[in-house]
Write an enzyme that holds these catalytic residues in place. Structure first.
Site, PDB file in Angstrom:
ATOM      1  N   GLU A 284       0.772  -1.058  -0.052  1.00 10.33           N
ATOM      2  CA  GLU A 284       0.181   0.168  -0.218  1.00 10.33           C
ATOM      3  C   GLU A 284       0.951   1.191   0.021  1.00 10.33           C
ATOM      4  O   GLU A 284       0.751   2.032   0.973  1.00 10.33           O
ATOM      5  CB  GLU A 284      -0.560  -0.099   0.958  1.00 10.33           C
ATOM      6  N   PRO A 285       1.610   1.442  -1.210  1.00 11.33           N
ATOM      7  CA  PRO A 285       2.561   2.608  -0.959  1.00 11.33           C
ATOM      8  C   PRO A 285       1.863   3.969  -1.426  1.00 11.33           C
ATOM      9  O   PRO A 285       0.811   3.958  -2.215  1.00 11.33           O
ATOM     10  CB  PRO A 285       3.563   2.416  -2.283  1.00 11.33           C
ATOM     11  N   GLY A 286       1.887   5.033  -0.492  1.00 13.36           N
ATOM     12  CA  GLY A 286       1.430   6.211  -0.739  1.00 13.36           C
ATOM     13  C   GLY A 286       2.388   7.217  -1.383  1.00 13.36           C
ATOM     14  O   GLY A 286       2.604   7.414  -2.367  1.00 13.36           O
ATOM     15  N   ARG A 287       3.343   7.874  -0.213  1.00 10.62           N
ATOM     16  CA  ARG A 287       4.274   8.758  -0.407  1.00 10.62           C
ATOM     17  C   ARG A 287       5.009   8.514  -1.634  1.00 10.62           C
ATOM     18  O   ARG A 287       5.619   9.118  -2.490  1.00 10.62           O
ATOM     19  CB  ARG A 287       4.988   8.781   0.694  1.00 10.62           C
ATOM     20  N   ARG A 323       2.936  20.156   6.489  1.00 13.29           N
ATOM     21  CA  ARG A 323       3.837  19.247   6.781  1.00 13.29           C
ATOM     22  C   ARG A 323       5.156  20.001   7.470  1.00 13.29           C
ATOM     23  O   ARG A 323       5.428  19.510   8.704  1.00 13.29           O
ATOM     24  CB  ARG A 323       4.554  18.495   5.688  1.00 13.29           C
ATOM     25  N   TYR A 327       4.947  18.632  11.400  1.00 10.80           N
ATOM     26  CA  TYR A 327       6.052  17.834  11.520  1.00 10.80           C
ATOM     27  C   TYR A 327       7.649  18.258  11.617  1.00 10.80           C
ATOM     28  O   TYR A 327       8.532  17.423  11.754  1.00 10.80           O
ATOM     29  CB  TYR A 327       5.998  16.336  10.470  1.00 10.80           C
ATOM     30  N   CYS A 352      -2.118  33.639  10.072  1.00 10.56           N
ATOM     31  CA  CYS A 352      -1.931  34.306  11.176  1.00 10.56           C
ATOM     32  C   CYS A 352      -1.331  33.515  12.443  1.00 10.56           C
ATOM     33  O   CYS A 352      -2.134  33.142  13.534  1.00 10.56           O
ATOM     34  CB  CYS A 352      -2.925  35.213  11.722  1.00 10.56           C
ATOM     35  N   GLU A 353      -0.242  32.671  12.205  1.00  5.87           N
ATOM     36  CA  GLU A 353       0.299  31.984  13.164  1.00  5.87           C
ATOM     37  C   GLU A 353       1.613  31.777  13.170  1.00  5.87           C
ATOM     38  O   GLU A 353       2.387  31.666  11.969  1.00  5.87           O
ATOM     39  CB  GLU A 353      -0.108  30.311  13.126  1.00  5.87           C
ATOM     40  N   TYR A 381       0.586  14.002   0.713  1.00  2.10           N
ATOM     41  CA  TYR A 381       0.243  14.739   1.960  1.00  2.10           C
ATOM     42  C   TYR A 381       0.404  16.300   1.785  1.00  2.10           C
ATOM     43  O   TYR A 381       0.741  16.866   2.655  1.00  2.10           O
ATOM     44  CB  TYR A 381       0.895  13.995   3.240  1.00  2.10           C
TER      45      TYR A 381
HETATM   46  N1  LLP Z   1      -1.407   2.044   4.539  1.00  2.08           N
HETATM   47  C1  LLP Z   1      -1.761   2.300   5.786  1.00  2.08           C
HETATM   48  C2  LLP Z   1      -2.738   1.599   6.588  1.00  2.08           C
HETATM   49  C3  LLP Z   1      -1.488   3.758   5.982  1.00  2.08           C
HETATM   50  O1  LLP Z   1      -1.820   4.138   7.502  1.00  2.08           O
HETATM   51  C4  LLP Z   1      -0.518   4.358   5.382  1.00  2.08           C
HETATM   52  C5  LLP Z   1      -0.209   5.963   5.730  1.00  2.08           C
HETATM   53  C6  LLP Z   1      -0.195   4.001   4.235  1.00  2.08           C
HETATM   54  C7  LLP Z   1      -0.579   2.847   3.756  1.00  2.08           C
HETATM   55  C8  LLP Z   1       0.511   4.703   3.201  1.00  2.08           C
HETATM   56  O2  LLP Z   1       2.051   5.094   3.868  1.00  2.08           O
HETATM   57  P1  LLP Z   1       3.154   5.947   2.853  1.00  2.08           P
HETATM   58  O3  LLP Z   1       3.366   4.888   1.908  1.00  2.08           O
HETATM   59  O4  LLP Z   1       2.484   7.000   2.126  1.00  2.08           O
HETATM   60  O5  LLP Z   1       4.121   6.149   3.918  1.00  2.08           O
HETATM   61  N2  LLP Z   1       0.779  12.613   6.915  1.00  2.08           N
HETATM   62  C9  LLP Z   1       2.027  11.894   7.014  1.00  2.08           C
HETATM   63  C10 LLP Z   1       2.042  10.625   6.620  1.00  2.08           C
HETATM   64  C11 LLP Z   1       0.796   9.931   7.293  1.00  2.08           C
HETATM   65  C12 LLP Z   1       0.845   8.404   6.755  1.00  2.08           C
HETATM   66  C13 LLP Z   1      -0.394   7.774   7.204  1.00  2.08           C
HETATM   67  N3  LLP Z   1      -0.624   6.466   6.931  1.00  2.08           N
HETATM   68  C14 LLP Z   1       3.053  12.960   6.244  1.00  2.08           C
HETATM   69  O6  LLP Z   1       2.616  14.053   5.802  1.00  2.08           O
HETATM   70  O7  LLP Z   1       4.460  12.542   6.241  1.00  2.08           O
END
Ligand code: LLP
Length: 431
Positions: A284-287, A323, A327, A352-353, A381
């Site tokens: 499940e890649p997102g980033r 971000r 973070y 305004c922060e 993100y």
């Molecule tokens: N699968 C599950 C169950 C997750 O909770 C997440 C991310 C992913 C896959 C995808 O993760 P990735 O491959 O994108 O790392 N907002 C934060 C990142 C939060 C990630 C939440 N879960 C940021 O801006 O760095």
């Protein structure tokens, strides 16, 4: 498995930063700023890289659309071969709008409401990932009420020590809110398999985000393998339909000077897990798929000096890209037009922060007001976490493909800010 030369999405031609074949000033002049700009070629390239890392094992790549849910981005990744991972009924709706078919969709999330589970059941998605025994019961009851059998996965908290850039993105350690703790997973799987209305088809873990070194990731995967092998030995009925091990996401990208993620390590883990179990490997890649494809284009409004610090005020703020504020995350920033002269500045937004900054104490050439800046690695993100704070309309989004570019989301207008509001409500009176 070797990797070919990677094609950068953002390059300079004649001193001007461009996305693929499109100079960024053309987009800014036409669409305004702040604007997110995404490279379709980069999206495809990242998909191909991670797909190649899983070559030789049966696999599915579910894009974690929480990282970027824009329809134009979803459509591009789907065309490249991605499936999708949703964590709300809103994401499920978006995924369907983008053209994903039910068999390409999995639905997770730590706190699904009944109506969200119903939406997933009604859409006939490929799998619903449950994070507690109570949720398994609810999914089973809702499935029975519909006369269907719900394909489910169990999310296991593998309870490993995770190295990630921020506490907020660690999800697989002892005490985390996610998943079913490892010591209860065996019983939970047996329980799930025994509930009418459920078919247990997968086990899943996700330990955290922005991982570069995959040691803990591999350790977590091995714990899923151990669990499955124990189920097969001691509770074969419960293991009967488990065809997939979903190893989550979390693959890192380079924002500053982090090492690139160890894709060869992913290959090793995937082969090891497949060899031990014969299972399909899901990830499940997102980033990884979207971060490097995107920049946030912003214009310098003013410069000032405060207590000896140079402050560059840009027209994008924490409401556009949270971000850095949330973070303390690093995003590389560079002027769109080649600029001489070295400087050091805080690059801040108009909100305004005091927490509203894009970068602090950053080396940046002396950009004048009016100059365009590109905030890099903003494809993940970025827009999805943006808000209307300070009643700021959310940014536009543009997709570039070769020498073509097009708007995939128009900038919000002021009317959008008050949509759904009533200054005078329709009062209901309690008798
Ligand atoms: N699968 C599950 C169950 C997750 O909770 C997440 C991310 C992913 C896959 C995808 O993760 P990735 O491959 O994108 O790392 N907002 C934060 C990142 C939060 C990630 C939440 N879960 C940021 O801006 O760095």
């Amino acid at each position: 498995m070797g990797e070919g030369v990677l094609t950068p999405a953002f390059t300079r031609e004649g001193g001007v930063l461009q996305c693929e074949g499109v100079p960024l000033p053309i987009i800014a002049a036409s669409v305004g700023t702040p604007t997110y700009v995404y490279s379709a070629a980069s999206l495809r390239q990242q998909f191909e890289r991670i797909d190649a890392a899983l070559e030789g094992v049966p696999h599915r790549i579910h894009f974690a659309m929480k990282a970027n849910g824009s329809l134009g981005v979803l459509r591009t990744l789907r065309a490249a071969g991605a499936h999708v991972d949703c964590v709300s009924s809103g994401e499920l709706f978006r995924a369907r709008q983008a053209g994903f078919t039910p068999d390409e969709i999995i639905v997770g999330g730590v706190g699904k409401r009944a109506d969200e589970i119903e939406a997933a059941l009604d859409a006939r998605v490929a799998c619903i990932t449950a994070e507690s025994e109570a949720e398994l019961e609810l999914i089973a009851a809702l499935a029975r009420a519909r006369g269907v059998v719900a394909p489910v996965a169990i999310r296991v908290n593998p309870e490993v020590t995770v190295h990630a850039f921020h506490e907020y993105v660690k999800t697989g350690q002892v005490g985390d809110k996610f998943g079913i703790p490892l010591h209860r997973a065996f019983e939970a799987a047996c329980y799930a398999a025994g509930l009418d209305g459920l078919r247990l088809v997968a086990l899943q873990h996700h330990i955290g985000s922005l991982l570069t070194e995959l040691g803990p990731y591999g350790a977590a995967a091995d714990r899923l393998v151990t669990l499955l092998l124990r189920l097969r030995a001691e509770a074969p009925e419960a293991a009967r339909h488990i065809t997939t091990l979903d190893l989550g996401g979390g693959f890192g990208v380079t924002y500053g000077d982090e090492p690139p993620v160890d894709l060869a390590g992913l290959t090793t883990v995937a082969h090891r897990v497949h060899a031990a179990t014969g299972c399909i490997i899901a990830i499940e890649p997102g980033r990884f798929l979207v971060a490097e494809a995107g920049v946030l284009l912003t214009r310098v409004l003013y410069r000032k000096d405060s207590g000896g610090r140079a402050i560059v005020i840009a027209d994008a703020g924490m409401n556009d890209l949270v971000r850095p504020a949330l973070y303390n995350a690093h995003h590389r920033i560079e002027p769109v037009m080649a600029t001489v002269g070295a400087g050091q500045a805080d690059i801040v937004g108009p909100v305004c922060e005091s927490g509203d900054f894009l970068a602090r104490d950053r080396a940046l050439p002396d950009v004048p007001p009016g100059a365009l800046l590109a905030v890099h690695t903003a494809g993940a993100y970025g827009f999805v976490m943006s808000s209307n704070y300070n009643a700021r309309p959310r940014a536009a989004e543009v997709l570039v493909d070769g020498t073509r570019w097009g708007v995939i989301r128009t900038r919000e207008r002021h009317e959008d800010l008050v949509r759904g509001e009533r200054a005078d409500p329709d009062w209901s009176i309690v008798a």
